[in-house]
Enzyme design. Structure first.
Site, mmCIF file in Angstrom:
data_model
loop_
_atom_site.group_PDB
_atom_site.id
_atom_site.type_symbol
_atom_site.label_atom_id
_atom_site.label_comp_id
_atom_site.label_asym_id
_atom_site.label_seq_id
_atom_site.Cartn_x
_atom_site.Cartn_y
_atom_site.Cartn_z
ATOM 1 N N ASN A 209 0.851 -1.194 0.000
ATOM 2 C CA ASN A 209 0.000 0.000 0.000
ATOM 3 C C ASN A 209 0.886 1.243 0.000
ATOM 4 O O ASN A 209 2.106 1.140 -0.029
ATOM 5 C CB ASN A 209 -0.954 -0.034 1.198
ATOM 6 C CG ASN A 209 -0.196 -0.117 2.505
ATOM 7 O OD1 ASN A 209 0.538 0.781 2.875
ATOM 8 N ND2 ASN A 209 -0.356 -1.241 3.204
ATOM 9 N N ASP A 278 -4.537 -6.329 4.967
ATOM 10 C CA ASP A 278 -5.629 -7.155 5.498
ATOM 11 C C ASP A 278 -5.697 -8.507 4.789
ATOM 12 O O ASP A 278 -6.286 -9.450 5.291
ATOM 13 C CB ASP A 278 -6.971 -6.430 5.305
ATOM 14 C CG ASP A 278 -7.090 -5.224 6.224
ATOM 15 O OD1 ASP A 278 -6.635 -5.320 7.373
ATOM 16 O OD2 ASP A 278 -7.615 -4.180 5.775
ATOM 17 N N LYS A 337 -13.811 0.563 15.534
ATOM 18 C CA LYS A 337 -12.510 -0.104 15.704
ATOM 19 C C LYS A 337 -12.064 -0.080 17.162
ATOM 20 O O LYS A 337 -11.512 -1.048 17.676
ATOM 21 C CB LYS A 337 -11.436 0.573 14.840
ATOM 22 C CG LYS A 337 -11.590 0.261 13.363
ATOM 23 C CD LYS A 337 -10.553 0.957 12.507
ATOM 24 C CE LYS A 337 -11.049 0.963 11.060
ATOM 25 N NZ LYS A 337 -10.222 1.752 10.167
HETATM 26 N N1 CTP Z 1 -4.012 -3.521 11.789
HETATM 27 C C1 CTP Z 1 -3.418 -4.626 12.321
HETATM 28 N N2 CTP Z 1 -3.400 -5.796 11.643
HETATM 29 C C2 CTP Z 1 -3.991 -5.910 10.446
HETATM 30 C C3 CTP Z 1 -4.619 -4.784 9.884
HETATM 31 C C4 CTP Z 1 -4.608 -3.599 10.580
HETATM 32 O O1 CTP Z 1 -2.868 -4.530 13.411
HETATM 33 N N3 CTP Z 1 -3.952 -7.075 9.817
HETATM 34 C C5 CTP Z 1 -4.020 -2.281 12.573
HETATM 35 C C6 CTP Z 1 -3.344 -1.092 11.911
HETATM 36 O O2 CTP Z 1 -1.992 -1.009 12.261
HETATM 37 C C7 CTP Z 1 -4.130 0.073 12.451
HETATM 38 C C8 CTP Z 1 -5.517 -0.493 12.605
HETATM 39 O O3 CTP Z 1 -5.346 -1.892 12.751
HETATM 40 O O4 CTP Z 1 -3.670 0.471 13.725
HETATM 41 C C9 CTP Z 1 -6.368 -0.246 11.397
HETATM 42 O O5 CTP Z 1 -7.551 -0.911 11.566
HETATM 43 P P1 CTP Z 1 -8.253 -1.728 10.393
HETATM 44 O O6 CTP Z 1 -9.567 -2.117 10.876
HETATM 45 O O7 CTP Z 1 -7.472 -2.841 9.895
HETATM 46 O O8 CTP Z 1 -8.278 -0.623 9.356
HETATM 47 P P2 CTP Z 1 -8.603 -0.796 7.903
HETATM 48 O O9 CTP Z 1 -7.873 -1.948 7.297
HETATM 49 O O10 CTP Z 1 -8.371 0.524 7.307
HETATM 50 O O11 CTP Z 1 -10.138 -1.142 8.047
HETATM 51 P P3 CTP Z 1 -11.168 -1.458 6.921
HETATM 52 O O12 CTP Z 1 -10.470 -2.354 5.968
HETATM 53 O O13 CTP Z 1 -12.240 -2.107 7.662
HETATM 54 O O14 CTP Z 1 -11.512 -0.129 6.361
#
Ligand code: CTP
Length: 398
Positions: A209, A278, A337
């Site tokens: 990303n 993710d 969150k």
């Molecule tokens: N995070 C994490 N592990 C993951 C993904 C994200 O620890 N596998 C952490 C990031 O470091 C950040 C927070 O979670 O502190 C972001 O939350 P997240 O829900 O994952 O955000 P997005 O991916 O942006 O959410 P969404 O896809 O639902 O928009």
């Protein structure tokens, strides 16, 4: 960062004295009052005028100079000095200071200083490695000096080895570490993550990303400057390794999970600023994937949510802060969150807000806790980091 601070820069008679001019200039740019004291030998290498032009202050060489403003100038200077740095330091000055000799302006002043003292020895490798020099440096450490190791490289004498004065930027980092901020986080262990992750598909390609790591690195730096023991788990970035921070480099979300969970039990505060993927390719191909006619679909599987794992395996006294980057419904999504991940704080920003996107040096953060919402102004990532740390401190249970 050095506004209101007085730095005494001692310059002694080595060829690296010319580099001390760049150091003086860097400190002036950080708004320090830079008082330069030179030994008589140093003035053979570089003139006091150079430093006077850079610092806007008179350079001191002679203890008995009749033009001094104060009657006992070396004592007056020692009292108003916040930090001493001697750069470059010859073998001779190291020996004199280690044994308390005080026979010129620099040595008398430094002997009267009670502030942090740093010394950057620079000399020929054999002189540096000579046991008598090493013993003197050990004595200086014993008396509370921080000895900044010389760098290795080609020396003025033509030899290649250890003995070069570190670059002015390096020396500046040491100075900032000591006096840029009050050390209100001494004894605290802070874990920060930053940067993107990289999910490999084959030996050539990966998914990632746009995160550059600036926010995570700013948090690590500000916590370090406030005296914390900082561990930074970083995805791939172009940012140089921050000094005085334990840096663990990782690539994938799985590697970040392993590094973070290894470190988290020791952390008092955790800031998860990394943009963790993710999803990761369900299958890694050992060979480069060759193109074929028609479209290609890549099956992806979920990675482990590290923040959520930390929230459900937390130490009672830990403060955990997550980050949330959104393009819509910032507050609503971020509040979800906070609850779903069982953390204390979410720092939310909207990618579409000017000055809050990827790669820029500024951020506009909204701090969300169970107690309420605080909107921080547009500011540099470093100022935002300081404000985020302050918010976390108000939630502290330790
Ligand atoms: N995070 C994490 N592990 C993951 C993904 C994200 O620890 N596998 C952490 C990031 O470091 C950040 C927070 O979670 O502190 C972001 O939350 P997240 O829900 O994952 O955000 P997005 O991916 O942006 O959410 P969404 O896809 O639902 O928009």
């Amino acid at each position: 960062m050095l506004k209101g601070k007085t730095v005494l820069l001692g310059v002694t008679g080595g060829i690296a004295a010319y580099k001390a001019a760049a150091l003086a200039s860097a400190l002036v740019k950080l708004h320090a009052a830079v008082e330069v004291v030179m030994t008589a030998h140093a003035t053979e290498f570089i003139t006091p005028l150079t430093f006077e032009q850079l610092t806007g202050r008179r350079v001191m060489v002679d203890t008995f100079d009749r033009n001094f403003t104060h009657q006992v100038e070396h004592i007056s200077l020692a009292q108003r000095t916040d930090l001493v740095i001697i750069a470059p330091a010859t073998a001779n000055i190291c020996a004199k200071l280690a044994h308390g000799l005080a026979d010129d302006m620099l040595t008398t002043t430094v002997l009267a200083c009670r502030c942090p003292k740093l010394i950057a020895p620079a000399m020929n490798t054999n002189m540096y490695e000579n046991p008598v020099t090493q013993d003197n440096l050990e004595l200086l450490r014993h008396y509370g000096w921080e000895v900044i190791e010389p760098a290795s490289g080609r020396l003025a004498c033509g030899a290649v080895g250890k003995g070069k004065m570190p670059e002015p930027e390096d020396l500046t980092e040491h100075i900032l570490h000591h006096i840029a901020f009050p050390h209100d986080l001494t004894g605290k262990h802070i874990l920060v993550t930053g940067g993107p992750t990289r999910e490999s598909l084959d030996p050539v390609r990966y998914l990632t990303n746009r995160s550059t790591g600036k926010m995570g690195y700013a948090l690590a730096k500000m916590a370090m400057l406030r005296g914390a023991d900082v561990t930074l788990v970083s995805g791939p970035t172009d940012i140089p390794a921050p000094k005085f921070v334990k840096l663990i480099r990782v690539e994938s979300a799985a590697q970040m999970f392993a590094a973070v969970t290894e470190e988290s039990p020791h952390a008092d505060y955790i800031f998860m600023a990394a943009a963790v993927a993710d999803y990761t390719p369900a299958n890694y191909s050992d060979e480069k994937i060759k193109k074929k006619d028609g479209d290609l679909s890549i099956p992806l599987e979920r990675t482990q949510d590290i923040l959520k794992y930390l929230g459900s395996h937390r130490r009672e006294d830990q403060v955990i802060c997550g980050f949330s980057m959104e393009t819509e419904n910032l507050l609503e999504n971020s509040q979800k969150k906070l609850l779903s991940k069982n953390v204390d704080m979410i720092c939310a920003n909207n990618l579409k807000t000017e000055g809050a996107g990827f790669g820029v040096d500024t951020n506009v953060i909204t701090v969300i806790t169970k107690n309420g919402i605080a909107e921080l102004p547009l500011q540099s990532k470093e100022s935002a980091a300081a404000a985020i740390i302050d918010s976390a401190l108000t939630l502290s249970n330790n």
